[in-house]
Design an enzyme around this catalytic site. Structure first.
Site, short mmCIF file in Angstrom:
data_model
loop_
_atom_site.label_atom_id
_atom_site.label_comp_id
_atom_site.label_asym_id
_atom_site.label_seq_id
_atom_site.Cartn_x
_atom_site.Cartn_y
_atom_site.Cartn_z
N TRP A 1 -37.52 -46.01 123.86
CA TRP A 1 -36.66 -47.18 124.03
C TRP A 1 -37.01 -48.29 123.06
CZ3 TRP A 1 -32.30 -46.03 125.80
CH2 TRP A 1 -32.13 -45.16 126.88
N ASP B 1 -38.59 -55.86 127.26
CA ASP B 1 -37.63 -54.98 127.93
C ASP B 1 -38.33 -54.44 129.17
OD1 ASP B 1 -36.03 -52.95 128.86
OD2 ASP B 1 -35.99 -51.81 126.97
N LYS C 1 -32.25 -49.09 137.23
CA LYS C 1 -33.54 -48.47 137.50
C LYS C 1 -34.12 -49.05 138.80
CE LYS C 1 -33.15 -46.51 133.42
NZ LYS C 1 -33.65 -46.92 132.14
C1 LIG Z 1 -33.04 -47.01 130.74
C2 LIG Z 1 -33.69 -47.91 129.75
C3 LIG Z 1 -32.96 -48.48 128.69
C4 LIG Z 1 -31.51 -48.18 128.44
O1 LIG Z 1 -30.68 -48.69 129.41
P1 LIG Z 1 -29.09 -48.58 129.24
O2 LIG Z 1 -28.63 -49.32 130.44
O3 LIG Z 1 -28.73 -47.14 129.25
O4 LIG Z 1 -28.72 -49.23 127.97
C5 LIG Z 1 -33.63 -49.34 127.85
N1 LIG Z 1 -34.93 -49.64 128.01
C6 LIG Z 1 -35.66 -49.10 129.02
C7 LIG Z 1 -37.10 -49.46 129.14
C8 LIG Z 1 -35.06 -48.23 129.91
O5 LIG Z 1 -35.78 -47.70 130.90
#
Ligand SMILES: *Cc1c(COP(=O)(O)O)cnc(C)c1O
Length: 371
Positions: free
Chosen positions: A110, A182, A206
């Site tokens: 990511w 993030d 998540k």
């Molecule tokens: C799942 C995830 C993403 C991507 O999320 P989207 O909603 O599909 O854009 C980005 N960063 C992390 C750490 C993630 O777990």
């Protein structure tokens, strides 16, 4: 809003990394008020986003979210459209307007994707990168990171969801470093000192609810560094001025995040989940480490509490493992294609007894196959 907890009799445990399992109580609550939200005669999906009911609901959610996470007053909490991937572009668009330099810690899939978006808008530099080492998949020790004094910000991904690699924000970094994190797969899993960051963002599917919404926590002074060409809808400042109601928001996802915040509070808040999440992770890692049938590929110093990847010594048994698990109502254990093997995501909604059941199943499976 009171969310009642009802016993889980039939629902399976979904260990998927995302979209992830929601607490049954939250789904039940959605079902209960689906046809008629708070005596309005309409559902939360149909509310007028400019009407008094949604204004009150969104303000309440923001207030509760701020309280739960102790967000300081000089931060905006934005509830934006889209996924964390949108933030990969929106962060540089909003922070590189006066300064094209940024540091990126590429600790997995990511953060690599985030870095690639920044390349399109400025001059990001990778200051640390993950790699395969003797002790497993690892990152350079955070105390050795060399920050660029000139950089507008330093982007980190404290929990890399795909392989299950996690680290803390370095506490010895110079005060001048503006950390952008993030936290898609770890926000609200434990307390966070928000004042240690310039921006924290997290896609909701998540640990915060369902897909379609991303929460962005941004310090006020960072609202002024946008590229002049940035369209209003992409500017944090516009969204802050409109309380995230610049256009029609993802009402339903926002509402679900509100229910998640209620539920987290009722369970005992972030300290409760910190302890519980640690217990769940310890239980599974300890079993994996002790059992010769399974192993984990991450440097033990950087193991994620949220996403625990593990491999079977005999990879030809992967399919049998997954179908056996499914029969025990343990779903979503297939690892990401980049690492293979298995992955169990243990977000807040995953109860301790689900992890106990998983361990029981793993033990039994190993015995059955001569392990
Ligand atoms: C799942 C995830 C993403 C991507 O999320 P989207 O909603 O599909 O854009 C980005 N960063 C992390 C750490 C993630 O777990």
């Amino acid at each position: 809003m009171t969310i009642m907890t009802s016993p889980t009799a039939i629902r399976p445990y979904n260990f998927s990394a995302g979209p992830a399992m929601l607490p049954e109580a939250v789904i039940q609550h959605i079902q209960d008020e689906c046809l008629n939200w708070h005596d309005t005669g309409v559902s939360a999906m149909e509310l007028n986003h400019r009407g008094p009911e949604f204004s009150e609901l969104s303000a309440t959610i923001e207030r509760q979210f701020r309280t739960l996470l102790s967000v300081p007053d000089n931060y905006q909490v934005l509830f934006l459209h889209g996924g964390a991937s949108h933030q990969f572009a929106q962060v540089p668009m909003n922070l590189m307007g006066h300064n094209p330099y940024a540091d990126y810690v590429v600790s997995g899939y990511w953060s690599q994707r985030a870095f690639e978006q920044a390349v399109l808008l400025g001059q990001p530099n990778t200051i640390a990168k993950w790699s395969e080492a003797e002790q497993g998949l690892t990152i350079p020790d955070p105390t050795t990171w060399q920050y660029n004094q000139e950089a507008a910000y330093c982007h980190i991904t404290p929990n890399e969801t795909i392989v299950g690699l996690a680290f803390e924000r370095p506490s010895d970094a110079p005060d001048s470093v503006v950390f952008v994190a993030d936290m898609t797969s770890c926000l609200l899993s434990e307390p966070v000192d928000v004042s240690q960051y310039g921006i924290i963002y997290a896609g909701a599917q998540k640990n915060l609810g369902i897909a379609g919404l991303t929460v962005v926590i941004v310090r006020d002074d960072l609202l002024e560094h946008t590229f002049p060409w940035a369209p209003p809808i992409m500017r944090y400042k516009t969204q802050a001025e409109h309380r995230s109601l610049f256009n029609t928001p993802p009402l339903f996802a926002w509402y679900v995040t509100g229910l998640m915040v209620d539920w987290i509070e009722q369970q005992g808040g972030l300290e409760h989940f910190k302890t519980l999440n640690q217990q769940k992770a310890d239980l599974l890692y300890q079993f994996i480490d002790e059992h010769p049938f399974y192993y984990n590929r991450i440097d033990p110093r950087y193991r994620s509490k949220m996403n625990i990847s593990f491999q079977l010594i005999d990879e030809t048994l992967n399919e049998a493992f997954l179908s056996g698990a499914q029969q025990q109502r343990l779903l979503g254990l297939k690892g990401h294609r980049s690492l293979g093997g298995m992955r169990a995501s243990l977000y807040n909604a995953m109860p301790l007894h689900a992890v106990e059941q998983l361990v029981e199943f793993m033990k039994h499976f190993a015995e059955q196959h001569g392990g």
